[in-house]
Design a protein around this motif. Structure first.
Motif, PDB file in Angstrom:
ATOM      1  N   VAL A   1       0.862  -1.177   0.000  1.00  0.00           N
ATOM      2  CA  VAL A   1       0.000   0.000   0.000  1.00  0.00           C
ATOM      3  C   VAL A   1       0.895   1.222   0.000  1.00  0.00           C
ATOM      4  N   ALA A   2       0.322   2.366  -0.297  1.00  0.00           N
ATOM      5  CA  ALA A   2       1.076   3.610  -0.205  1.00  0.00           C
ATOM      6  C   ALA A   2       1.426   3.873   1.259  1.00  0.00           C
ATOM      7  N   SER A   3       2.638   4.339   1.495  1.00  0.00           N
ATOM      8  CA  SER A   3       3.072   4.602   2.871  1.00  0.00           C
ATOM      9  C   SER A   3       2.165   5.609   3.564  1.00  0.00           C
ATOM     10  N   GLU A   4       1.604   6.571   2.806  1.00  0.00           N
ATOM     11  CA  GLU A   4       0.730   7.579   3.406  1.00  0.00           C
ATOM     12  C   GLU A   4      -0.557   6.985   3.954  1.00  0.00           C
ATOM     13  N   ALA A   5      -0.928   5.769   3.494  1.00  0.00           N
ATOM     14  CA  ALA A   5      -2.176   5.158   3.945  1.00  0.00           C
ATOM     15  C   ALA A   5      -2.065   4.608   5.363  1.00  0.00           C
ATOM     16  N   LEU A   6      -0.854   4.375   5.857  1.00  0.00           N
ATOM     17  CA  LEU A   6      -0.678   3.779   7.180  1.00  0.00           C
ATOM     18  C   LEU A   6      -1.032   4.781   8.266  1.00  0.00           C
ATOM     19  N   GLN A   7      -1.774   4.309   9.264  1.00  0.00           N
ATOM     20  CA  GLN A   7      -2.121   5.098  10.432  1.00  0.00           C
ATOM     21  C   GLN A   7      -1.678   4.342  11.683  1.00  0.00           C
ATOM     22  N   ARG A   8      -1.381   5.073  12.733  1.00  0.00           N
ATOM     23  CA  ARG A   8      -0.962   4.463  13.994  1.00  0.00           C
ATOM     24  C   ARG A   8      -2.082   4.585  15.016  1.00  0.00           C
ATOM     25  N   GLY A   9      -2.428   3.459  15.616  1.00  0.00           N
ATOM     26  CA  GLY A   9      -3.437   3.442  16.654  1.00  0.00           C
ATOM     27  C   GLY A   9      -2.893   2.860  17.941  1.00  0.00           C
ATOM     28  N   VAL A  10      -3.750   2.714  18.928  1.00  0.00           N
ATOM     29  CA  VAL A  10      -3.330   2.165  20.218  1.00  0.00           C
ATOM     30  C   VAL A  10      -2.824   0.744  20.056  1.00  0.00           C
ATOM     31  N   ASP A  11      -3.470  -0.018  19.171  1.00  0.00           N
ATOM     32  CA  ASP A  11      -3.112  -1.425  18.994  1.00  0.00           C
ATOM     33  C   ASP A  11      -2.136  -1.658  17.845  1.00  0.00           C
ATOM     34  N   GLY A  12      -1.625  -0.607  17.243  1.00  0.00           N
ATOM     35  CA  GLY A  12      -0.667  -0.768  16.161  1.00  0.00           C
ATOM     36  C   GLY A  12      -1.118  -0.068  14.895  1.00  0.00           C
ATOM     37  N   SER A  13      -0.554  -0.493  13.773  1.00  0.00           N
ATOM     38  CA  SER A  13      -0.845   0.144  12.488  1.00  0.00           C
ATOM     39  C   SER A  13      -2.172  -0.346  11.919  1.00  0.00           C
ATOM     40  N   PHE A  14      -2.818   0.525  11.148  1.00  0.00           N
ATOM     41  CA  PHE A  14      -4.045   0.152  10.453  1.00  0.00           C
ATOM     42  C   PHE A  14      -4.209   1.042   9.228  1.00  0.00           C
ATOM     43  N   VAL A  15      -5.106   0.636   8.342  1.00  0.00           N
ATOM     44  CA  VAL A  15      -5.473   1.442   7.180  1.00  0.00           C
ATOM     45  C   VAL A  15      -6.987   1.541   7.130  1.00  0.00           C
ATOM     46  N   TYR A  16      -7.471   2.611   6.512  1.00  0.00           N
ATOM     47  CA  TYR A  16      -8.896   2.746   6.272  1.00  0.00           C
ATOM     48  C   TYR A  16      -9.213   2.145   4.909  1.00  0.00           C
ATOM     49  N   LYS A  17     -10.000   1.075   4.923  1.00  0.00           N
ATOM     50  CA  LYS A  17     -10.415   0.426   3.688  1.00  0.00           C
ATOM     51  C   LYS A  17     -11.778   0.960   3.276  1.00  0.00           C
ATOM     52  N   VAL A  18     -11.917   1.320   2.002  1.00  0.00           N
ATOM     53  CA  VAL A  18     -13.171   1.860   1.481  1.00  0.00           C
ATOM     54  C   VAL A  18     -14.005   0.717   0.931  1.00  0.00           C
ATOM     55  N   GLY A  19     -15.230   0.568   1.462  1.00  0.00           N
ATOM     56  CA  GLY A  19     -16.109  -0.495   1.008  1.00  0.00           C
ATOM     57  C   GLY A  19     -16.895  -0.109  -0.229  1.00  0.00           C
ATOM     58  N   ALA A  20     -17.708  -1.073  -0.690  1.00  0.00           N
ATOM     59  CA  ALA A  20     -18.504  -0.827  -1.906  1.00  0.00           C
ATOM     60  C   ALA A  20     -19.546   0.260  -1.682  1.00  0.00           C
ATOM     61  N   ASP A  21     -19.975   0.446  -0.410  1.00  0.00           N
ATOM     62  CA  ASP A  21     -20.978   1.467  -0.110  1.00  0.00           C
ATOM     63  C   ASP A  21     -20.355   2.807   0.248  1.00  0.00           C
TER      64      ASP A  21
END
Length: 404
Positions: free
Chosen positions: A314-334
């Motif tokens: 994934v693009a490095s800019e997509a990575l986010q840091r949370g309390v439990d570690g890294s995550f990304v926001y995935k866009v669903g069909a809706d």
């Protein structure tokens, strides 16, 4: 008795007050009925507008591993030309900044005294050679006479000793001549390497001496040329593994613009780690026919230490840091987003390799690359056309976000 006029006036006032009260009651009832009717027929509140974001696609691709650092361009070989004899600098046969070849004559020193000494040594050799020839002839005759016992044995031995002395003198003469020729060669200063000369430090007509610290000029080999840099000791094992697999690719880039200047390969890893800094020094060698690299120049260095093949990225800019570690926001069909925890392997300024992801993040999925600050799970987004994870910084800046 009550006054008839006063009674009539009071009656009129009571009628007016009753009429006004009735009117107020009617108006109040009308307003209440109107508000009740409006509350039953009002439209529901408007839904929040989609949040504008920039998106990127999840991809599978081969990802090279690069280590970034800063290096200094250094000549592969460098020589400071100094005189080995004292004398007057008579000729300078180069221009400052000129490219020279190995063995090229660069300067001359007055050699008249040395040549005179050489001529004297050669004359003494000729004189002693004549004496040696005569002594050898006498020795031959003495040996013939000694066989017939016509001369004493002592005379024969003395003549043989004289011949040996003259032979030693001849060897000494030859050594003196050889030394004079060496001294004479020092009056011709030639370049020991192919390279580029720097600024001249002595002008013709000056007396130069063997003890001069600065020398006459320096010559630096600039093609090929090297870059010396350092990496932390933690990066050394991976670098050694990469080196065992073949030539290790190294790139030199302009520090300001990030423009690629040259590509070369790692040549040397130093034999020890600096105890103070915990780093190891390395040297990479680059072809430099166009003089894109210059000795003393600071450059950005990228060293390829390995690669991930067919990796989920994934693009490095997509990575986010949370309390439990890294995550990304995935866009669903809706068009709603969901937070997907991920485990990141290799990462650089452009790409991140995903080694594990919940919810089966897979190639072709769309993730948010910019605009995450206003998002939470379930937020509806309005996204620009998905871009690949390898989109450059320049392309990212040019990508338009969809506004309300």
């Amino acid at each position: 008795m009550p006054d008839p006029a006063v009674s009539a006036t009071s009656s009129r006032l009571r009628k007016r007050a009753f009429a006004a009260g009735g009117l107020v009651a009617v108006v109040g009832a009308g307003l209440a009925l109107g508000e009740f009717g409006n509350s039953r027929g009002a439209a529901p509140p408007a839904a929040p507008a989609p949040v504008p974001v920039v998106t990127a696609q999840v991809e599978r691709r081969d990802v090279p591993h690069w280590q970034d650092t800063i290096g200094t361009v250094t000549a592969l070989n460098r020589a400071t030309l100094r005189t080995q004899v004292d004398g007057v600098l008579t000729d300078v046969l180069f221009h400052e900044g000129q490219s020279v070849q190995r063995g090229q004559l660069l300067a001359r020193i007055d050699d008249r005294a040395i040549r005179a000494g050489l001529d004297g040594a050669q004359a003494r050799r000729a004189r002693d050679a004549a004496q040696l020839s005569a002594a050898q002839s006498d020795l031959t005759r003495f040996r013939q006479l000694s066989g017939g016992q016509l001369i004493a044995r002592q005379m024969l031995d003395q003549q043989a000793s004289s011949v040996q002395q003259l032979q030693a003198t001849a060897q000494d003469n030859q050594a003196t001549i050889d030394a004079a020729r060496v001294q004479l060669s020092y009056t011709r200063i030639v370049s020991p390497i192919a390279g580029r000369v720097g600024l001249r430090r002595v002008d013709p007509g000056n007396v130069v001496r063997t003890g001069d610290a600065d020398g006459l000029v320096t010559v630096e080999q600039v093609d090929p040329i090297s870059v010396v840099f350092a990496l932390t000791q933690d990066q050394l094992p991976g670098l050694r593994r990469a080196q065992a697999g073949g030539a290790v690719q190294v790139q030199a880039l302009d520090r300001d613009a990030g423009r690629l200047l040259a590509e070369g390969e790692l040549r040397v890893i130093d034999n020890r780690i600096d105890e103070t800094t915990g780093t190891v020094r390395l040297r990479a060698v680059f072809a430099n026919a166009g003089d894109t690299l210059w000795p003393g120049q600071l450059v950005s260095v990228r060293v390829r230490t390995g690669a991930d093949e067919d990796a989920l990225t994934v693009a490095s800019e997509a990575l986010q840091r949370g309390v439990d570690g890294s995550f990304v926001y995935k866009v669903g069909a809706d068009a709603t987003v969901a937070a997907v925890p991920v485990k990141v392997g290799y990462q650089d300024s452009t790409l991140a390799v995903i080694v594990a992801a919940a919810n089966a993040l897979k190639p072709g999925d769309t993730v948010v690359r910019d605009g995450q600050s206003r998002l939470k799970p379930g937020t509806v987004v309005a996204a620009a056309r998905p871009a690949t994870a390898a989109t450059s910084t320049a392309a990212t800046a040019a990508t338009a976000t969809v506004m309300r």
